[in-house]
Scaffold this active site. Structure first.
Site, PDB file in Angstrom:
ATOM      1  N   ASP A  45      76.575 152.199 -10.641  1.00 45.07           N
ATOM      2  CA  ASP A  45      78.018 151.497 -10.434  1.00 45.07           C
ATOM      3  C   ASP A  45      79.175 152.712 -10.109  1.00 45.07           C
ATOM      4  O   ASP A  45      79.648 152.439  -9.107  1.00 45.07           O
ATOM      5  CB  ASP A  45      78.467 150.588 -11.677  1.00 45.07           C
ATOM      6  CG  ASP A  45      77.507 149.452 -11.623  1.00 45.07           C
ATOM      7  OD1 ASP A  45      76.947 148.946 -10.698  1.00 45.07           O
ATOM      8  OD2 ASP A  45      77.602 148.805 -12.915  1.00 45.07           O
ATOM      9  N   ARG A  48      86.032 151.999 -26.201  1.00 43.27           N
ATOM     10  CA  ARG A  48      86.852 151.706 -24.891  1.00 43.27           C
ATOM     11  C   ARG A  48      88.290 152.069 -24.804  1.00 43.27           C
ATOM     12  O   ARG A  48      88.738 152.598 -23.977  1.00 43.27           O
ATOM     13  CB  ARG A  48      86.574 150.200 -24.336  1.00 43.27           C
ATOM     14  CG  ARG A  48      85.310 149.774 -24.063  1.00 43.27           C
ATOM     15  CD  ARG A  48      84.515 150.622 -23.165  1.00 43.27           C
ATOM     16  NE  ARG A  48      83.347 150.117 -22.532  1.00 43.27           N
ATOM     17  CZ  ARG A  48      82.380 150.847 -22.203  1.00 43.27           C
ATOM     18  NH1 ARG A  48      82.355 152.186 -22.575  1.00 43.27           N
ATOM     19  NH2 ARG A  48      81.265 150.333 -21.711  1.00 43.27           N
ATOM     20  N   ASP A  81      84.279 144.274 -21.524  1.00 43.54           N
ATOM     21  CA  ASP A  81      84.923 145.882 -21.488  1.00 43.54           C
ATOM     22  C   ASP A  81      85.886 145.929 -20.174  1.00 43.54           C
ATOM     23  O   ASP A  81      86.801 146.628 -20.625  1.00 43.54           O
ATOM     24  CB  ASP A  81      83.555 146.733 -20.827  1.00 43.54           C
ATOM     25  CG  ASP A  81      82.633 146.836 -22.063  1.00 43.54           C
ATOM     26  OD1 ASP A  81      83.129 147.013 -23.333  1.00 43.54           O
ATOM     27  OD2 ASP A  81      81.446 147.053 -22.035  1.00 43.54           O
ATOM     28  N   SER A 139      70.854 146.760 -19.437  1.00 38.31           N
ATOM     29  CA  SER A 139      72.214 147.446 -19.299  1.00 38.31           C
ATOM     30  C   SER A 139      72.520 147.978 -20.792  1.00 38.31           C
ATOM     31  O   SER A 139      72.433 146.990 -21.754  1.00 38.31           O
ATOM     32  CB  SER A 139      73.307 145.998 -19.078  1.00 38.31           C
ATOM     33  OG  SER A 139      74.489 146.449 -19.264  1.00 38.31           O
TER      34      SER A 139
HETATM   35  N1  ARG Z   1      78.553 142.823 -26.203  1.00 40.58           N
HETATM   36  C1  ARG Z   1      79.008 144.081 -26.642  1.00 40.58           C
HETATM   37  C2  ARG Z   1      80.435 144.368 -26.622  1.00 40.58           C
HETATM   38  O1  ARG Z   1      81.074 143.457 -25.799  1.00 40.58           O
HETATM   39  C3  ARG Z   1      78.372 145.172 -25.912  1.00 40.58           C
HETATM   40  C4  ARG Z   1      78.888 145.449 -24.522  1.00 40.58           C
HETATM   41  C5  ARG Z   1      78.040 146.465 -23.780  1.00 40.58           C
HETATM   42  N2  ARG Z   1      78.444 147.168 -22.637  1.00 40.58           N
HETATM   43  C6  ARG Z   1      77.893 147.232 -21.545  1.00 40.58           C
HETATM   44  N3  ARG Z   1      78.296 147.696 -20.547  1.00 40.58           N
HETATM   45  N4  ARG Z   1      76.306 147.361 -21.615  1.00 40.58           N
HETATM   46  O2  ARG Z   1      81.074 144.961 -27.352  1.00 40.58           O
END
Ligand code: ARG
Length: 425
Positions: A17, A97, A126, A177
């Site tokens: 990405d 983040r 995110d 992912s």
């Molecule tokens: N669901 C989790 C969160 O929102 C993990 C997110 C994982 N992010 C990713 N880009 N694979 O914190």
């Protein structure tokens, strides 16, 4: 003279990405792209990251080791708050983040960029965390989210990369992912999208299969000073080293696997598998020490606020006044959370074996059931109870007794009982 192009600082992970995003932001949006890769403990090769970013078309590629900042300023406050989203998720991704966002903002200001960019999709949490954090820290900046904007699926991205000579690490491509940092690893998609399916072995990278872990397990002593982990087995360690070591110890014993159907902020339920061995070990030990050193009232209110803290941070509101206030409260409770907790890590379980503290509120002379050395005033209990029960006694006298579950007697008739003794019959 040709006017110079506007600059954009992109959070760059080196994956498909963000590699395509470097090119897309340059070609389709006319930016001069500066990449920022933030190492939160996922052990990527910095030289390789920079090379890949530059070859995709970035004008400069920055790599920052932020592991120590991450643990001190994001992980430790989460540990002190006792935060787990929906009771289970230690928030690894959600904690990373806001730090990345802050570093993006600082680099954008240093480079005179009016935009920052990230590679998040439009379906996750995110994007919210990045966008809201940037808005809070630098309302003057624009956030660009190429993956949210372009109309490409995964295979189109691969085709785009091939067409433009962008090298992507297809060999390392996983069916999942994945996001990882020192506080945990988050895994989504692929076969996990069926919540009935057991996570296959290839989901896990940090934790041993619990049944295959050593049967004798490991006992580790976690030392805390004022609510922060400072040693393992008596050996003082720097924050990021300590978390890393905790991950290895607990992971080798199958501790820290979490399988959860989670509520995303965007309204979707999503199946998530986490590996958070260090987080589970340190959180278990920390709770045990708090139980020894904090008052009942503080424990109760703190637990209520922990949930609130977790939700705020999950929802991307790290840089909010309420999160600041809640963190200040949590920090204020930690002054006496000093001592040691012994934990057994064995085949997926982290079990507290013992705890001690110079500031323990536990008093053997009050708790003991032995007559000798008992300092508790047994007689005083009587007066205490008579006042403690006074409101209920009053209410029963005035308004009648509250009989639950119903008004009929719960005591079976005499014919249905076994009765012995001289008074029977
Ligand atoms: N669901 C989790 C969160 O929102 C993990 C997110 C994982 N992010 C990713 N880009 N694979 O914190």
């Amino acid at each position: 003279m040709i006017p110079s192009r506007p600059r954009c600082v992109l959070a760059y992970s080196g994956g498909l990405d963000t590699s395509v995003a470097v090119h897309w932001l340059t070609q389709e949006r006319g930016f001069e792209v500066i990449t920022l890769s933030v190492d939160l403990g996922e052990s990527r090769d910095p030289a390789q990251l920079q090379e890949r970013a530059l070859r995709a078309g970035a004008v400069s590629a920055h790599v920052i080791d932020a592991r120590d900042l991450f643990v001190r300023h994001f992980v430790w406050p989460a540990l002190q708050a006792g935060a787990r989203y929906q009771g289970v998720y230690p928030l690894a991704t959600a904690l990373g983040r806001p730090l990345i966002a802050r570093l993006l903002v600082e680099l954008a200001r240093e480079e005179g960029a009016a935009s920052v960019a990230h590679g998040c999709t439009g379906k996750g949490n995110d994007q919210v965390r990045f966008d809201v954090a940037v808005a809070a820290l630098a309302p003057e900046l624009t956030v660009v989210a190429p993956v949210r904007d372009w109309e490409m699926g995964r295979s189109e991205e691969i085709a785009y990369a091939a067409a433009h000579g962008i090298e992507v690490p297809v060999t390392q491509e996983s069916p999942y992912s994945i996001d990882a940092n020192l506080w945990g690893r988050s895994v989504e998609t692929g076969v996990l999208e069926d919540p009935w399916v057991e996570p296959p072995a290839d989901v896990f990278a940090w934790t041993q299969e619990p049944q295959a872990a050593p049967a004798q397990g490991t006992v580790v002593a976690v030392g805390f000073t004022a609510g922060l982990p400072t040693s393992l087995d008596g050996q003082p360690l720097e924050p990021s080293d300590l978390v890393e070591r905790a991950n290895l110890l607990a992971g080798a014993n199958g501790v820290g696997r979490i399988d959860h159907v989670e509520d995303r902020l965007v309204g979707i339920k999503s199946r998530e598998v986490y590996e958070a061995p260090g987080a589970v070990l340190l959180d278990t030990a920390h709770r045990a020490l708090e139980a020894l050193t904090l008052s009942r009232d503080v424990l109760r209110v703190k637990a209520q606020l922990a949930d609130e803290w977790a939700r705020l941070v999950y929802d991307g509101l790290w840089y909010s006044h309420l999160r600041q206030c809640l963190s200040a409260f949590a920090a204020a409770t930690q002054g006496h959370v000093t001592g040691e907790v012994r934990v057994r890590l064995r085949q997926g379980a982290a079990t507290v074996l013992g705890r001690r503290s110079p500031d323990a509120l536990y008093r053997p002379e009050l708790a003991t059931y032995d007559r000798a050395g008992d300092r508790f005033r047994h007689r005083a209990a009587e007066g205490f109870i008579s006042l403690f029960g006074l409101p209920l006694r009053t209410q029963a006298e005035v308004q009648g007794q509250l009989t639950a579950p119903d008004d009929r007697p719960l005591l079976p008739p005499r014919s249905h009982r076994r009765i012995a003794g001289p008074g029977a019959g």
